[in-house]
Design an enzyme around this catalytic site. Structure first.
Site, PDB file in Angstrom:
ATOM      1  N   HIS A  41     -69.699  -3.909 -25.620  1.00  0.00           N
ATOM      2  CA  HIS A  41     -68.355  -3.670 -25.085  1.00  0.00           C
ATOM      3  C   HIS A  41     -68.111  -2.162 -25.035  1.00  0.00           C
ATOM      4  CE1 HIS A  41     -67.872  -3.425 -29.442  1.00  0.00           C
ATOM      5  NE2 HIS A  41     -66.916  -2.556 -29.171  1.00  0.00           N
ATOM      6  N   HIS A 127     -68.407   5.638 -23.768  1.00  0.00           N
ATOM      7  CA  HIS A 127     -69.776   5.149 -23.906  1.00  0.00           C
ATOM      8  C   HIS A 127     -69.777   3.747 -24.504  1.00  0.00           C
ATOM      9  CE1 HIS A 127     -68.848   6.564 -27.942  1.00  0.00           C
ATOM     10  NE2 HIS A 127     -69.798   5.736 -28.375  1.00  0.00           N
TER      11      HIS A 127
END
Length: 184
Positions: A41, A127
């Protein structure tokens, strides 16, 4: 409950990320704990342990803030490491979007979360963590593998929703569960 705010990643992108994880694992240069595919995620904010009152405050902030945002496209691209590819501790894939919407959203939310007691993030780099390096047996080999994957393209997707997720830590790894869902 232990919580964070996140964007779910489309399954086909998770599969591409898994391919990158396999390439890194095949380099046989380190002991790396890879993030399980189902747990991949994009974290927007980690809250840690919160109670129901704090959850309500967070929910209110998100609802008000998202009125200023609409769905947008992100590209999941590149492989890198923190602090760097020559001394990797965390291996990640990056997020790019046309108008830096992800960074703007995070900064907007972060300012408001700070007002209710959460520490502000510094120099956030969007990220997706894909692995944590436990130890390195061949630093040169791992660095070369990461260099070879530097421009890796994992796909693009629409960000239409964000989620408050709970994280339950177990011996076999964390278990994430969606608590609240918000539309952009």
């Amino acid at each position: 409950m232990r919580t964070f705010l996140a964007v779910e990643i489309e399954p086909y992108i998770k599969n591409k990320i898994e391919e990158s994880q396999e390439i890194i694992a095949d380099s046989e240069s380190s002991n790396i704990k890879f993030v399980e595919v189902e747990n991949i995620h994009l974290t927007l904010k980690f809250f840690g342990e919160i109670d129901e009152d704090k959850l309500e405050q967070i929910t209110d902030i998100i609802n008000k803030t998202l009125k200023n945002y609409k769905e947008y496209t992100i590209k999941v691209v590149n492989i890198g490491a923190f602090p760097n590819i020559y001394n990797p501790r965390v291996i990640w894939t990056g997020i790019k979007d046309k108008n830096n919407t992800t960074i703007k959203l995070i900064e907007d939310l972060d300012k408001k979360f700070n007002k209710i007691g959460f520490k502000k993030e510094k120099n956030y780099v969007p990220h997706i963590t894909i692995g944590r390096v436990k130890n390195i047996s061949d630093k040169e080999k791992l660095s070369q593998t990461l260099k070879n994957l530097k421009k890796k393209y994992h796909g693009k997707m629409e960000v239409k929703k964000i989620y408050i997720k709970s994280s339950t830590l177990t011996h076999s790894g964390p278990i994430y569960q969606n608590i609240k869902e918000f539309d952009l």
